[in-house]
Design a protein around this motif. Structure first.
Motif, short mmCIF file in Angstrom:
data_model
loop_
_atom_site.label_atom_id
_atom_site.label_comp_id
_atom_site.label_asym_id
_atom_site.label_seq_id
_atom_site.Cartn_x
_atom_site.Cartn_y
_atom_site.Cartn_z
N PRO A 189 0.83 -1.21 0.00
CA PRO A 189 0.00 0.00 0.00
C PRO A 189 0.86 1.26 0.00
O PRO A 189 0.41 2.33 -0.45
CB PRO A 189 -0.80 -0.11 1.29
CG PRO A 189 -0.78 -1.54 1.62
CD PRO A 189 0.51 -2.10 1.13
N GLN A 190 2.10 1.13 0.48
CA GLN A 190 3.01 2.26 0.45
C GLN A 190 3.21 2.78 -0.97
O GLN A 190 3.23 3.98 -1.23
CB GLN A 190 4.35 1.79 0.99
CG GLN A 190 4.89 2.67 2.06
CD GLN A 190 6.17 2.09 2.63
OE1 GLN A 190 6.47 0.90 2.46
NE2 GLN A 190 6.91 2.91 3.29
N ILE A 191 3.38 1.84 -1.91
CA ILE A 191 3.55 2.21 -3.32
C ILE A 191 2.31 2.94 -3.82
O ILE A 191 2.39 3.93 -4.54
CB ILE A 191 3.80 0.95 -4.19
CG1 ILE A 191 5.02 0.20 -3.72
CG2 ILE A 191 3.90 1.32 -5.65
CD1 ILE A 191 6.32 0.83 -4.08
N ASN A 192 1.16 2.43 -3.41
CA ASN A 192 -0.09 3.09 -3.80
C ASN A 192 -0.11 4.53 -3.32
O ASN A 192 -0.51 5.44 -4.06
CB ASN A 192 -1.28 2.35 -3.19
CG ASN A 192 -1.56 1.06 -3.91
OD1 ASN A 192 -0.95 0.79 -4.94
ND2 ASN A 192 -2.46 0.26 -3.37
N ALA A 193 0.32 4.73 -2.08
CA ALA A 193 0.31 6.07 -1.52
C ALA A 193 1.25 6.98 -2.32
O ALA A 193 0.89 8.11 -2.69
CB ALA A 193 0.74 6.03 -0.07
N LEU A 194 2.43 6.45 -2.62
CA LEU A 194 3.40 7.22 -3.40
C LEU A 194 2.83 7.58 -4.77
O LEU A 194 2.91 8.73 -5.22
CB LEU A 194 4.68 6.40 -3.56
CG LEU A 194 5.78 7.03 -4.40
CD1 LEU A 194 6.27 8.31 -3.76
CD2 LEU A 194 6.94 6.06 -4.55
N SER A 195 2.21 6.58 -5.39
CA SER A 195 1.64 6.83 -6.72
C SER A 195 0.55 7.88 -6.66
O SER A 195 0.42 8.72 -7.54
CB SER A 195 1.08 5.53 -7.30
OG SER A 195 2.04 4.52 -7.21
N THR A 196 -0.26 7.82 -5.60
CA THR A 196 -1.33 8.81 -5.45
C THR A 196 -0.75 10.21 -5.36
O THR A 196 -1.27 11.16 -5.99
CB THR A 196 -2.17 8.50 -4.21
OG1 THR A 196 -2.62 7.15 -4.28
CG2 THR A 196 -3.36 9.44 -4.11
N ILE A 197 0.34 10.34 -4.61
CA ILE A 197 0.98 11.66 -4.50
C ILE A 197 1.44 12.13 -5.88
O ILE A 197 1.19 13.27 -6.30
CB ILE A 197 2.16 11.61 -3.51
CG1 ILE A 197 1.63 11.41 -2.09
CG2 ILE A 197 2.98 12.89 -3.59
CD1 ILE A 197 2.70 11.17 -1.08
N LEU A 198 2.10 11.20 -6.62
CA LEU A 198 2.58 11.56 -7.96
C LEU A 198 1.43 12.01 -8.85
O LEU A 198 1.51 13.01 -9.56
CB LEU A 198 3.32 10.37 -8.60
CG LEU A 198 4.73 10.12 -8.10
CD1 LEU A 198 5.33 8.91 -8.78
CD2 LEU A 198 5.62 11.35 -8.34
N ILE A 199 0.32 11.24 -8.78
CA ILE A 199 -0.83 11.57 -9.62
C ILE A 199 -1.36 12.95 -9.27
O ILE A 199 -1.66 13.77 -10.16
CB ILE A 199 -1.95 10.51 -9.47
CG1 ILE A 199 -1.51 9.20 -10.09
CG2 ILE A 199 -3.25 10.98 -10.11
CD1 ILE A 199 -2.37 8.03 -9.73
N SER A 200 -1.44 13.26 -7.98
CA SER A 200 -1.96 14.58 -7.61
C SER A 200 -1.06 15.69 -8.11
O SER A 200 -1.54 16.72 -8.59
CB SER A 200 -2.11 14.72 -6.09
OG SER A 200 -2.12 13.48 -5.48
N VAL A 201 0.25 15.45 -8.00
CA VAL A 201 1.18 16.48 -8.47
C VAL A 201 0.99 16.71 -9.96
O VAL A 201 0.87 17.86 -10.43
CB VAL A 201 2.64 16.07 -8.17
CG1 VAL A 201 3.61 16.97 -8.91
CG2 VAL A 201 2.91 16.12 -6.68
N VAL A 202 0.92 15.62 -10.73
CA VAL A 202 0.76 15.74 -12.18
C VAL A 202 -0.56 16.44 -12.50
O VAL A 202 -0.61 17.37 -13.33
CB VAL A 202 0.83 14.35 -12.85
CG1 VAL A 202 0.41 14.45 -14.31
CG2 VAL A 202 2.23 13.79 -12.73
N THR A 203 -1.64 16.02 -11.83
CA THR A 203 -2.95 16.61 -12.09
C THR A 203 -2.92 18.11 -11.83
O THR A 203 -3.41 18.92 -12.62
CB THR A 203 -4.02 15.97 -11.20
OG1 THR A 203 -3.89 14.57 -11.29
CG2 THR A 203 -5.41 16.38 -11.63
N LEU A 204 -2.31 18.47 -10.70
CA LEU A 204 -2.19 19.87 -10.35
C LEU A 204 -1.45 20.64 -11.45
O LEU A 204 -1.87 21.72 -11.87
CB LEU A 204 -1.45 20.01 -9.02
CG LEU A 204 -1.72 21.29 -8.25
CD1 LEU A 204 -3.15 21.30 -7.73
CD2 LEU A 204 -0.72 21.44 -7.11
N GLY A 205 -0.36 20.04 -11.92
CA GLY A 205 0.44 20.68 -12.98
C GLY A 205 -0.38 20.89 -14.24
O GLY A 205 -0.40 22.00 -14.80
#
Lengths: 382, 271
Positions: free
Chosen positions: B231-247
């Motif tokens: 689930p740690q990877i999932n959390a990391l991926s979620t952060i990446l997705i939010s950053v990209v979406t924000l961008g």
């Protein structure tokens, strides 16, 4: 030029007629080649201070190359170009006292109108106070004071043109080059701007060289016109001389409308040349203004507006020919009659429509007489 | 054109979006899962995020990735811009066609080959592999992308602007700095962003050229997943997705605002 039609004795601006005058710009046997293509072919030309000089010709005739050599973007392959007596061939564009107004205006899109005009002054390290004064002066000259803070894309075409003019004038160049400056404007605005340009040139007393393919524009603004073709100067003269006394068929045809009558010189006296032009027709009398010899082939060039159309056989005229009206081009203020002569040639005659259309005198297939004075045309050598 | 909202349209729209976003949605949901088992829902929790920020290995990898991306994007943009200037401006010089062909070649080159050849080079000249070799490798491949982006804008650049600057007293170098660069800035910024993104998510080339000291985030994730998805990877991926979406949202907002401003300007010019 050996012919000056309306020589006014006093204060006429004609430094090119005064051998004591030193030219501002001198092209000395300039040739410019691009690879194997010769764009400029051995041109020598003098341009004098305070002139409004027009380089006129069809696209590809080399007029833009002449201008780019003056600005310093091209170097002549042979010959010299001097400005105020100094050879400028090796001076780069950014050190020449010459500025150019570009055809596309080339306004810097990321700067305001003000910053565009100040650009060259900042580059020359003028003091701040002087820069803002000069910018102010230029803005009021082109009537754009209100628009100082705008960016170029917030302006209309005519306003951009004026910014470009102000920017190129700001540095007080010895010579201002204008590359098709009015090409992008519509007809009405263009005509108005032509007069503005002339006013500004007169007010500032600067030397302008304009490149254009629009003969009306050249005729309106220029003190002298150089007609170019194929890298050569064909004729350099005042607008009146260019129009009334073209030195060859190319110039006669390029500027305005003209009737060309081919023939052979049957006799020649001090005063008069007779041109035999068709079987069974009388010879045409032409005042002798050209060095054609008897027996030579020659060509009469006569402008349509100098030919009269009448129904009755005219008396007391120098030349008259019978014909039939073949076509009429009505353009409002003028009508051009296309008259078919006995030998099948179409001859154009232009009359101004002082009366209304309903009262028009002639219609298709009418028998008419064409007449003109023997000073109306010019004889051109073949 | 008569477009109506029919059942057919609704269905195909839904199917399309499900196809695109269902996997991502699952990932985001399971990043908040209480359970250690990835596919079993056991209640909401943010503990994996907390755990992630305490995991030094992950933080190190993120830092390395960020540094590599910043550095390589900057150098690649500078080199790519220079290459674009030469290609568009230098006219026809000897070998121009060859040069422009070769600058685009790495775009279509399989990453594995690029990575392998760089590895061979680094081994041959005996550089210790690590942070610098990854950076150099990223510069190599993202430079071509930067060159493409910048040169496509350069083609439409009106050279009379530079001539006007020269005419008004700038040396060619000054006119490049004062006129060309500011006008090219948007293209250069997008080239930088592209290079940055490429570097950020590169796995293949980084794997070939990294050494024991330096691990990038994609490499870390990949190696973790081989031991099983946590689930740690999932959390990391979620952060990446939010950053990209924000961008992406920011970028489109900026574009939209520029568009509105341009329309207003045109209205102003017409008046």
């Amino acid at each position: 030029m050996n012919i000056s039609p309306n020589k006014k004795p006093s204060a006429r601006f004609a430094p090119w007629e005064d051998p004591a005058q030193k030219p501002l710009v001198r092209f000395g046997n300039v040739t410019k080649r691009f690879g194997s293509f010769t764009a400029i072919d051995n041109i020598s030309l003098d341009i004098y201070e305070r002139e409004f000089f027009a380089l006129l010709g069809p696209s590809g005739c080399g007029k833009t190359t002449m201008m780019r050599m003056l600005a310093g973007f091209e170097k002549p392959s042979e010959g010299t170009i001097s400005l105020g007596g100094e050879d400028i061939a090796d001076i780069p564009p950014y050190k020449r006292p010459v500025n150019m107004m570009f055809q596309s205006y080339a306004l810097f899109p990321h700067m305001t109108v003000e910053a565009n005009i100040a650009f060259g002054l900042k580059q020359d390290k003028w003091p701040k106070q002087q820069i803002s004064e000069r910018v102010e002066e230029m803005l009021s000259l082109v009537q754009l004071t209100k628009f100082a803070k705008r960016k170029p894309h917030q302006l209309s075409g005519g306003q951009r043109q004026r910014v470009a003019l102000a920017r190129s004038l700001a540095k007080k160049p010895k010579l201002l080059l204008l590359d098709e400056p009015l090409g992008a404007l519509d007809k009405k605005l263009r005509e108005k701007t032509q007069f503005e340009l002339m006013d500004i040139q007169e007010k500032l007393g600067m030397t302008f060289v304009i490149v254009t393919h629009d003969q009306e524009e050249a005729m309106t603004v220029a003190s002298r016109i150089a007609v170019m073709d194929d890298g050569k100067l064909i004729q350099v003269a005042t607008p009146e001389v260019i129009y009334e006394y073209p030195n060859c068929r190319y110039v006669a045809d390029f500027i305005g409308d003209v009737n060309l009558v081919e023939g052979r010189i049957s006799s020649k006296t001090e005063e008069m040349v007779k041109l035999a032009w068709a079987e069974g027709q009388g010879d045409i009398d032409i005042s002798n203004k050209n060095g054609c010899a008897a027996g030579e082939n020659a060509c009469l060039a006569i402008r349509p507006e100098k030919v009269h159309v009448t129904r009755e056989e005219p008396q007391d005229v120098d030349n008259k020919i019978r014909g039939v009206i073949h076509d009429i081009a009505y353009i409002g203020n003028l009508s051009t009659y296309y008259v078919k002569l006995g030998n099948g040639q179409i001859f154009r005659a232009q009359e101004s429509n002082r009366r209304r259309l309903a009262n028009r005198e002639f219609t298709w297939d009418d028998q008419v007489w064409l007449s003109w004075r023997n000073t109306a045309g010019v004889l051109l050598q073949k | 054109m008569n477009s109506r909202f029919t059942w057919f349209n609704a269905t195909s729209l839904t199917l399309g979006f499900v196809f695109l976003y269902l996997p991502i949605l699952l990932l985001v949901i399971f990043s908040f899962n209480e359970s250690r088992l990835v596919t079993v829902w056991a209640g909401f929790s943010t503990k994996w995020y907390v755990e992630l920020f305490q995991d030094e290995a992950f933080l190190d990898a993120a830092l390395v990735t960020l540094r590599v991306a910043l550095l390589s994007a900057t150098v690649a943009t500078i080199l790519g811009t220079l290459a674009a200037v030469v290609m568009i401006r230098a006219g026809r010089f000897r070998g121009r066609t060859l040069f422009s062909g070769m600058i685009y070649a790495p775009l279509v080159m399989p990453e594995v080959i690029t990575g392998l050849s760089l590895l061979l080079l680094f081994v041959a000249i005996g550089i210790d592999r690590g942070f610098w070799t990854i950076t150099i490798a990223h510069i190599t491949f993202s430079m071509c992308y930067a060159a493409v982006v910048v040169s496509s804008r350069m083609v439409t650049f009106d050279t009379s602007l530079e001539e006007a600057a020269t005419d008004l007293g700038c040396t060619p170098f000054q006119s490049f700095i004062k006129v060309t660069l500011p006008i090219m800035a948007p293209a250069i910024v997008s080239a930088w962003l592209l290079a940055f993104t490429l570097s950020l998510d590169d796995l293949v080339i980084a794997s070939f050229t990294s050494g024991p000291g330096a691990t990038t985030l994609p490499m870390k994730i990949y190696s973790q997943v081989r031991l099983g998805v946590t689930p740690q990877i999932n959390a990391l991926s979620t952060i990446l997705i939010s950053v990209v979406t924000l961008g992406v949202l920011t970028a489109s907002f900026l574009t939209r605002r520029a568009e509105t401003k341009r329309k207003a300007d045109e209205l102003l010019a017409g008046s």
